[in-house]
Design a protein around this motif. Structure first.
Motif, PDB file in Angstrom:
ATOM      1  N   ILE A 180       0.847  -1.192   0.000  1.00  0.00           N
ATOM      2  CA  ILE A 180       0.000   0.000   0.000  1.00  0.00           C
ATOM      3  C   ILE A 180       0.882   1.242   0.000  1.00  0.00           C
ATOM      4  O   ILE A 180       0.699   2.156  -0.800  1.00  0.00           O
ATOM      5  CB  ILE A 180      -0.946  -0.001   1.210  1.00  0.00           C
ATOM      6  N   THR A 181       1.841   1.272   0.923  1.00  0.00           N
ATOM      7  CA  THR A 181       2.928   2.249   0.925  1.00  0.00           C
ATOM      8  C   THR A 181       4.188   1.438   1.222  1.00  0.00           C
ATOM      9  O   THR A 181       4.091   0.255   1.572  1.00  0.00           O
ATOM     10  CB  THR A 181       2.732   3.327   2.017  1.00  0.00           C
ATOM     11  N   ARG A 200      -6.938  -0.268  -2.774  1.00  0.00           N
ATOM     12  CA  ARG A 200      -5.605   0.299  -2.530  1.00  0.00           C
ATOM     13  C   ARG A 200      -5.669   1.807  -2.341  1.00  0.00           C
ATOM     14  O   ARG A 200      -4.992   2.361  -1.475  1.00  0.00           O
ATOM     15  CB  ARG A 200      -4.653  -0.046  -3.681  1.00  0.00           C
ATOM     16  N   MET A 201      -6.485   2.494  -3.142  1.00  0.00           N
ATOM     17  CA  MET A 201      -6.577   3.948  -3.008  1.00  0.00           C
ATOM     18  C   MET A 201      -7.153   4.343  -1.653  1.00  0.00           C
ATOM     19  O   MET A 201      -6.680   5.293  -1.016  1.00  0.00           O
ATOM     20  CB  MET A 201      -7.419   4.530  -4.148  1.00  0.00           C
ATOM     21  N   ARG A 243      -4.443   3.779   0.863  1.00  0.00           N
ATOM     22  CA  ARG A 243      -3.424   4.839   0.771  1.00  0.00           C
ATOM     23  C   ARG A 243      -3.913   6.099   1.472  1.00  0.00           C
ATOM     24  O   ARG A 243      -3.139   6.789   2.136  1.00  0.00           O
ATOM     25  CB  ARG A 243      -3.087   5.136  -0.698  1.00  0.00           C
ATOM     26  N   TRP A 244      -5.207   6.390   1.311  1.00  0.00           N
ATOM     27  CA  TRP A 244      -5.758   7.581   1.969  1.00  0.00           C
ATOM     28  C   TRP A 244      -5.662   7.422   3.485  1.00  0.00           C
ATOM     29  O   TRP A 244      -5.269   8.349   4.197  1.00  0.00           O
ATOM     30  CB  TRP A 244      -7.213   7.794   1.550  1.00  0.00           C
ATOM     31  N   ALA A 295      -2.099   7.859   4.551  1.00  0.00           N
ATOM     32  CA  ALA A 295      -1.669   9.251   4.446  1.00  0.00           C
ATOM     33  C   ALA A 295      -2.205  10.096   5.601  1.00  0.00           C
ATOM     34  O   ALA A 295      -1.619  11.116   5.957  1.00  0.00           O
ATOM     35  CB  ALA A 295      -2.124   9.844   3.109  1.00  0.00           C
ATOM     36  N   ASP A 310      -7.255  10.798  -5.963  1.00  0.00           N
ATOM     37  CA  ASP A 310      -6.334   9.723  -6.348  1.00  0.00           C
ATOM     38  C   ASP A 310      -6.933   9.023  -7.550  1.00  0.00           C
ATOM     39  O   ASP A 310      -8.156   9.083  -7.784  1.00  0.00           O
ATOM     40  CB  ASP A 310      -6.140   8.736  -5.192  1.00  0.00           C
TER      41      ASP A 310
END
Length: 304
Positions: free
Chosen positions: A120-121, A158-159, A162-163, A166, A291
């Motif tokens: 993911i990261t 995944r997006m 990621r959010w 973050a 994203d």
């Protein structure tokens, strides 16, 4: 291993597209272990790709000329299945191509090999239980493929992840989170791993509710998973990874659950659907694309 030692046998048929569903259903009724459908003209100039796009009508059940493969425990069972099938009145255009031995495989190992850890990261990974976590994974979620949607392999998931990553520094201050349409519970669990509390994960599918509870327990995250009417009051974070059409219909409900200053995170949206989502949510919040990946977008907003 010789063909005589093989444990399974495969019945391979050729049929028309309009017969594919009937043939497949009949094979399952006579206890085939598995049935698959392929393009009989694959790798030829007349190959015809069938793609299903979320939110759009489903593709056809098969191709103009389809190969239907059915797996049986023995050659005798495969032969009997072919005999029964061809005796049906509707099967005049169904033809047996072959019955062949299939060497025994470790199907569990073969299936597991298809699911590797998902990045993911660089420091946050989704890791199946049979894999070691990568060396750089400071934060990891253990999640195995199952009945409910959401393993981290799809761009929409995944997006969202990621959010969450973050905004990980904020997560400890999230005293309530709503994951609407939770599937496997992956998003709800991710917020918990980053420190969120009071996490409600809701879904219309009871299997998803059960899957979410089990996955949360395996990750030592506390969530409340239930059917949608369990969502009550306002939340600092509302996540919904569904599809564009239900997201539009849910706009008043999701925004009703969004606390002042809260984050709304929506996924399951194709790039071409951005404007209609903005319009649907305009009476409540101002959605923006934050994203994008492989034709999919993430849309987010903050309530005033």
């Amino acid at each position: 291993m010789s063909t005589s030692d093989a444990k399974l046998h495969e019945l391979i048929l050729i049929c028309r597209e309009e017969d594919v569903e009937t043939v497949s259903d009949a094979l399952m009724e006579i206890e085939s272990l598995a049935v698959s459908v392929e393009d009989a003209d694959a790798d030829t100039p007349i190959e015809n790709a069938l793609f299903g796009e979320p939110g759009m009508p489903a593709p056809k059940a098969g191709w103009d000329r389809s190969v239907v493969k059915a797996l049986f425990e023995t050659e005798a069972q495969a032969t009997e299945a072919a005999t029964l099938l061809l005796a049906q009145d509707w099967a005049s255009d169904v033809h047996v191509q072959t019955i062949q031995a299939v060497e025994e495989q470790d199907w569990v190992r073969l299936t597991q090999s298809q699911f590797a850890p998902v990045e993911i990261t660089p420091t946050f990974w989704i890791v199946p239980s049979w894999h070691e976590a990568p060396a750089g994974a400071k934060q990891k979620m253990r999640l195995d493929p199952g009945l409910a949607f959401g393993t981290g392999s799809h761009p929409t998931t995944r997006m969202c992840l990621r959010w969450i990553a973050a905004h990980g520094d904020e997560a400890a201050g999230w005293d309530r989170v709503l994951d609407y349409g939770c599937g496997s519970g992956i998003l709800a669990i991710a917020t918990g791993l980053f420190g969120a509390r009071g996490i409600d994960a809701v879904d219309i599918d009871p299997a998803a509710v059960q899957s979410s509870l089990q996955n949360a327990q395996e990750n030592q995250v506390s969530i409340h998973a239930a059917l949608p009417d369990a969502a009550k009051g306002e939340y600092p974070v509302v996540l919904a990874n569904i599809l564009a059409t239900p997201l539009k219909l849910l706009a008043p409900l999701l925004c009703q659950h969004l606390a002042p200053g809260g984050h709304l995170v929506l996924a399951g949206i194709l790039e071409r659907q951005a404007e209609e989502l903005k319009a649907a949510y305009a009476p409540f919040v101002s959605l923006e694309v934050t994203d994008q990946e492989d034709g999919w977008i993430l849309m987010t907003a903050r309530r005033a």
